[in-house]
Design a protein around this motif. Structure first.
Motif, PDB file in Angstrom:
ATOM      1  N   THR A  51       0.824  -1.207   0.000  1.00 23.14           N
ATOM      2  CA  THR A  51       0.000   0.000   0.000  1.00 23.14           C
ATOM      3  C   THR A  51       0.857   1.256   0.000  1.00 23.14           C
ATOM      4  O   THR A  51       0.605   2.202  -0.759  1.00 23.14           O
ATOM      5  N   ILE A  62      -6.767   7.112  -1.397  1.00 22.19           N
ATOM      6  CA  ILE A  62      -6.617   6.744   0.005  1.00 22.19           C
ATOM      7  C   ILE A  62      -6.411   7.961   0.895  1.00 22.19           C
ATOM      8  O   ILE A  62      -7.116   8.170   1.881  1.00 22.19           O
ATOM      9  N   ILE A 112     -11.016   1.358   1.429  1.00 25.18           N
ATOM     10  CA  ILE A 112      -9.707   1.894   1.780  1.00 25.18           C
ATOM     11  C   ILE A 112      -9.719   3.407   1.719  1.00 25.18           C
ATOM     12  O   ILE A 112      -8.710   4.039   1.491  1.00 25.18           O
ATOM     13  N   SER A 141      -9.896   7.276   3.143  1.00 26.47           N
ATOM     14  CA  SER A 141      -9.333   7.903   4.337  1.00 26.47           C
ATOM     15  C   SER A 141     -10.411   8.183   5.381  1.00 26.47           C
ATOM     16  O   SER A 141     -10.097   8.517   6.516  1.00 26.47           O
ATOM     17  N   THR A 150     -12.130   6.757   7.831  1.00 27.36           N
ATOM     18  CA  THR A 150     -12.034   5.476   8.519  1.00 27.36           C
ATOM     19  C   THR A 150     -13.307   5.105   9.260  1.00 27.36           C
ATOM     20  O   THR A 150     -13.435   3.971   9.715  1.00 27.36           O
ATOM     21  N   SER A 205     -14.428   2.690   6.676  1.00 22.63           N
ATOM     22  CA  SER A 205     -13.442   1.871   5.971  1.00 22.63           C
ATOM     23  C   SER A 205     -13.177   0.580   6.715  1.00 22.63           C
ATOM     24  O   SER A 205     -13.459   0.436   7.894  1.00 22.63           O
ATOM     25  N   LEU A 247      -9.991  -2.267   6.329  1.00 24.25           N
ATOM     26  CA  LEU A 247      -8.873  -2.854   5.607  1.00 24.25           C
ATOM     27  C   LEU A 247      -9.088  -4.353   5.459  1.00 24.25           C
ATOM     28  O   LEU A 247      -9.634  -5.006   6.355  1.00 24.25           O
ATOM     29  N   ASP A 256      -7.701  -1.003  11.664  1.00 27.73           N
ATOM     30  CA  ASP A 256      -7.824  -0.224  10.434  1.00 27.73           C
ATOM     31  C   ASP A 256      -7.188   1.152  10.607  1.00 27.73           C
ATOM     32  O   ASP A 256      -6.335   1.582   9.820  1.00 27.73           O
ATOM     33  N   GLN A 257      -7.561   1.859  11.654  1.00 23.06           N
ATOM     34  CA  GLN A 257      -7.071   3.217  11.870  1.00 23.06           C
ATOM     35  C   GLN A 257      -5.573   3.250  12.141  1.00 23.06           C
ATOM     36  O   GLN A 257      -4.865   4.149  11.679  1.00 23.06           O
ATOM     37  N   MET A 261      -3.882   2.641   8.724  1.00 19.76           N
ATOM     38  CA  MET A 261      -4.075   3.763   7.818  1.00 19.76           C
ATOM     39  C   MET A 261      -3.275   4.979   8.256  1.00 19.76           C
ATOM     40  O   MET A 261      -2.831   5.772   7.435  1.00 19.76           O
ATOM     41  N   VAL A 295      -0.060   4.777   6.608  1.00 18.29           N
ATOM     42  CA  VAL A 295      -0.151   5.059   5.179  1.00 18.29           C
ATOM     43  C   VAL A 295      -0.047   6.553   4.915  1.00 18.29           C
ATOM     44  O   VAL A 295       0.559   6.978   3.927  1.00 18.29           O
TER      45      VAL A 295
END
Length: 205
Positions: free
Chosen positions: A95, A109, A131, A133, A135, A138, A140, A161-162, A165, A168
């Protein structure tokens, strides 16, 4: 009535999506004109509107295609490893690499562009973006399964997930977040960050 056969329509639609991918990547959404897209695809402006109601509608399709491509890359990378630790590692590495190298993935994203477009296009039939932003909506891939593992430190998929991300987002800028001033330095720092995250997520780390 359209003069195009179903095969023609599929071909032209794919040409427009490919033209959109190329031009949106090079010039961004705002600077790309419909005339640029039709010229690239080799069609007239009136033909464009037989396939898409607006430039925004085409952009949605391009972003969806990029999302599907990223999900396929992640799935393929994860399939090649044997442990949850490696799954987390390759998911993040794949990613982050795409966010840095692909402006459309970064837009999708980091900027959450797809969800913003959904709000602007009332009739867009776009599924929830896993995916984005945003969240709050979202999820993953694999987060639910990881949350059920005894060795995993967290049992809340949304929190997982958070956490992932948030890492990322550091790929958006090579200099500001982490101070790396060239490709080699950035990759070294990125690898160290990924290892730190992975070690922290597993109780046996």
């Amino acid at each position: 009535m359209s003069r195009f056969t179903e095969r023609d329509r599929e071909r032209i639609r794919n040409q427009l999506i490919e033209a959109g991918r190329d031009l949106f990547t090079q010039f961004g959404f705002e600077r790309t004109r419909i005339s640029d897209l039709t010229e690239e695809a080799g069609i007239g402006t009136s033909t464009f509107y037989q396939f898409f109601d607006s430039k925004e509608a085409l952009y949605v399709e391009v972003l969806l295609a990029e999302r599907e491509s990223l999900e396929a890359q992640i799935a393929e990378a994860v399939k090649a490893v044997d442990t949850p630790r490696e799954e987390v590692r390759v998911l993040l590495k794949t990613t982050l690499s795409e966010v840095r190298s692909n402006p459309l993935i970064s837009t999708l994203i980091v900027d959450g562009e797809l969800r913003a477009l959904q709000d602007r296009i009332a009739d867009a039939k776009v599924p929830d973006d896993p995916i984005s932003s945003d969240t709050r909506h979202s999820e993953l891939p694999f987060a639910k399964r990881w949350a059920e593992l005894d060795a995993f430190r967290y049992d809340d998929p949304e929190l997982i997930d958070q956490l992932l991300m948030s890492l990322v987002f550091t790929a958006r800028s090579r200099n500001a977040p982490i101070g790396a001033d060239n490709d080699v330095a950035y990759e070294q720092v990125e690898d160290a960050m990924i290892e730190t995250i992975v070690d922290g997520l597993f109780a046996d780390g």
